[in-house]
Design an enzyme around this catalytic site. Structure first.
Site, PDB file in Angstrom:
ATOM      1  N   ARG A   1      -9.563   8.010  -0.509  1.00 42.37           N
ATOM      2  CA  ARG A   1     -10.510   8.421   0.522  1.00 42.37           C
ATOM      3  C   ARG A   1     -11.407   9.544   0.006  1.00 42.37           C
ATOM      4  NH1 ARG A   1      -8.930   6.642   6.033  1.00 42.37           N
ATOM      5  NH2 ARG A   1     -10.617   8.024   6.665  1.00 42.37           N
TER       6      ARG A   1
ATOM      7  N   GLU B   1     -10.766  -9.633   3.682  1.00 41.59           N
ATOM      8  CA  GLU B   1      -9.483  -9.228   4.249  1.00 41.59           C
ATOM      9  C   GLU B   1      -9.693  -9.016   5.740  1.00 41.59           C
ATOM     10  OE1 GLU B   1      -5.991  -5.827   3.961  1.00 41.59           O
ATOM     11  OE2 GLU B   1      -7.177  -6.325   2.177  1.00 41.59           O
TER      12      GLU B   1
ATOM     13  N   HIS C   1      -3.318  -4.679   8.062  1.00 40.69           N
ATOM     14  CA  HIS C   1      -3.398  -3.538   8.974  1.00 40.69           C
ATOM     15  C   HIS C   1      -2.448  -3.743  10.156  1.00 40.69           C
ATOM     16  CE1 HIS C   1      -5.256   0.348   9.828  1.00 40.69           C
ATOM     17  NE2 HIS C   1      -5.053   0.067  11.105  1.00 40.69           N
ATOM     18  N   GLY C   2      -1.454  -2.852  10.219  1.00 41.33           N
ATOM     19  CA  GLY C   2      -0.523  -2.838  11.338  1.00 41.33           C
ATOM     20  C   GLY C   2       0.574  -3.877  11.287  1.00 41.33           C
TER      21      GLY C   2
ATOM     22  N   ARG D   1      -7.209  12.788   1.337  1.00 42.25           N
ATOM     23  CA  ARG D   1      -6.130  13.227   2.229  1.00 42.25           C
ATOM     24  C   ARG D   1      -4.765  12.699   1.819  1.00 42.25           C
ATOM     25  NH1 ARG D   1      -7.691  10.361   7.885  1.00 42.25           N
ATOM     26  NH2 ARG D   1      -9.627  11.451   7.398  1.00 42.25           N
TER      27      ARG D   1
ATOM     28  N   HIS E   1       0.838   6.315   1.953  1.00 41.22           N
ATOM     29  CA  HIS E   1       1.520   7.301   2.792  1.00 41.22           C
ATOM     30  C   HIS E   1       2.731   7.940   2.124  1.00 41.22           C
ATOM     31  CE1 HIS E   1      -1.387   6.805   5.828  1.00 41.22           C
ATOM     32  NE2 HIS E   1      -1.184   5.500   5.883  1.00 41.22           N
TER      33      HIS E   1
ATOM     34  N   ASN F   1       0.851  -1.188   0.000  1.00 41.29           N
ATOM     35  CA  ASN F   1       0.000   0.000   0.000  1.00 41.29           C
ATOM     36  C   ASN F   1       0.893   1.247   0.000  1.00 41.29           C
ATOM     37  OD1 ASN F   1      -1.546   2.264   1.011  1.00 41.29           O
ATOM     38  ND2 ASN F   1      -3.141   0.825   1.566  1.00 41.29           N
TER      39      ASN F   1
ATOM     40  N   HIS G   1      -5.758   3.533  -1.357  1.00 39.98           N
ATOM     41  CA  HIS G   1      -7.073   3.896  -0.817  1.00 39.98           C
ATOM     42  C   HIS G   1      -7.398   5.324  -1.238  1.00 39.98           C
ATOM     43  CE1 HIS G   1      -9.735   4.291   3.082  1.00 39.98           C
ATOM     44  NE2 HIS G   1     -10.399   4.578   1.973  1.00 39.98           N
TER      45      HIS G   1
ATOM     46  N   ARG H   1       3.344  19.090   1.801  1.00 46.49           N
ATOM     47  CA  ARG H   1       3.880  20.347   1.275  1.00 46.49           C
ATOM     48  C   ARG H   1       3.318  20.706  -0.088  1.00 46.49           C
ATOM     49  NH1 ARG H   1      10.259  21.199   2.179  1.00 46.49           N
ATOM     50  NH2 ARG H   1       9.579  23.218   1.363  1.00 46.49           N
TER      51      ARG H   1
ATOM     52  N   THR I   1      -6.628   6.903  10.572  1.00 42.88           N
ATOM     53  CA  THR I   1      -6.527   5.835   9.584  1.00 42.88           C
ATOM     54  C   THR I   1      -7.708   4.902   9.814  1.00 42.88           C
ATOM     55  OG1 THR I   1      -5.058   4.137   8.655  1.00 42.88           O
ATOM     56  CG2 THR I   1      -5.076   4.370  11.058  1.00 42.88           C
ATOM     57  N   THR I   2      -7.834   3.874   8.997  1.00 42.78           N
ATOM     58  CA  THR I   2      -8.938   2.949   9.152  1.00 42.78           C
ATOM     59  C   THR I   2      -8.857   2.283  10.519  1.00 42.78           C
ATOM     60  OG1 THR I   2      -8.941   2.555   6.774  1.00 42.78           O
ATOM     61  CG2 THR I   2     -10.112   0.962   8.139  1.00 42.78           C
TER      62      THR I   2
ATOM     63  N   GLU J   1      -8.822   0.379  -2.565  1.00 42.53           N
ATOM     64  CA  GLU J   1      -9.614   0.429  -1.339  1.00 42.53           C
ATOM     65  C   GLU J   1     -10.575   1.604  -1.441  1.00 42.53           C
ATOM     66  OE1 GLU J   1      -6.570  -1.592   1.903  1.00 42.53           O
ATOM     67  OE2 GLU J   1      -6.819   0.589   1.890  1.00 42.53           O
TER      68      GLU J   1
END
Length: 245
Positions: free
Chosen positions: A48, A157, A196-197, A52, A13, A10, A46, A21, A106-107, A76
């Site tokens: 959104r 998932e 996730h994580g 973001r 980020h 993913n 994802h 910036r 986050t989710t 996503e």
């Protein structure tokens, strides 16, 4: 020899850093290209509702990149008319329906499919009819897995965030929940993914669940890339996964 569990990377980020910036650097499409070259089996992004991190133009460029590379793009998306229209326009390999709240960082958990079947089933059908592989991101519970099957999803998932944040006996109990959910999903004919994580330690733990066929990992790998580079981070993750018997 067992088929290796797939690794989806993913790249959301990378876009988060870019958007801090403005401008075009760092480019999430460049990150996706490097991830694929480093051994990622596919790219997850994802889009959104508040844009973001990933933007509409990113999805357009990622769709082209993955099509040219012959590798899957996993989009996503929230269960909204806007996102459905975008998915139908780009037709990625896979669409993963996730919960979304504007105020969350986050989710924060899985999609509540149980109790919302009437809202979710038409979206699943529209995506599947357009040729997309439809996944639902859910908590590891019997009710949610059975609801995923009922609405016609092809993939679940499992949300692993709780597992990753627990320790000791609590983590062991959560692992049992994940295992039971994966077994139920498999028995119902659903393919099982997890995410996730996850990090270098917890990702291999998920491979102890034989039904898991794909891990989707983002934030941790992008964070590690700050220190070691994205290629190195992905190589290390792939090696950690491949080391599981």
């Amino acid at each position: 020899m067992a088929t290796p569990v797939r690794l989806g990377v993913n790249i959301d980020h990378v876009a988060t850093v870019r958007n801090a910036r403005g401008g075009v650097h760092p480019d999430p499409v460049r990150a996706a290209r490097e991830a694929l070259a480093a051994g990622a089996d596919g790219i997850t992004a994802h889009l959104r509702e508040d844009r973001r991190h990933i933007t509409d133009s990113d999805i357009e460029a990622l769709s082209r990149l993955c099509a040219e590379a012959g590798r899957p793009l996993n989009l996503e998306m929230a269960v909204t008319d806007e996102m459905l229209a975008i998915a139908l326009r780009h037709r990625p390999h896979a669409a993963c329906l996730v919960p979304e709240r504007r105020e969350e960082v986050t989710t924060e958990g899985g999609l509540a499919v149980a109790g919302q079947e009437a809202r979710i089933e038409p979206v699943v059908k529209a995506l599947a009819d357009a040729g997309m592989r439809v996944s639902l991101f859910v908590e590891p519970s019997r009710a949610q897995i059975e609801a995923c099957h009922a609405v016609g999803a092809q993939v679940v998932e499992l949300h692993t965030g709780r597992y990753c944040h627990l320790e000791g006996d609590d983590r062991a109990v959560e692992f049992e929940r994940l295992q039971a959910a994966a077994t139920l999903a498999f028995d119902l004919g659903l393919e099982v993914h997890a995410g996730h994580g996850l990090d270098y330690v917890t990702a291999p733990h998920m491979l102890a669940i034989p039904e898991v066929r794909e891990l989707n990992i983002g934030h941790f790998l992008i964070g590690e890339a700050v220190f070691t580079g994205l290629t190195s981070a992905i190589h290390r993750m792939r090696a950690a996964m491949d080391a599981v018997p």
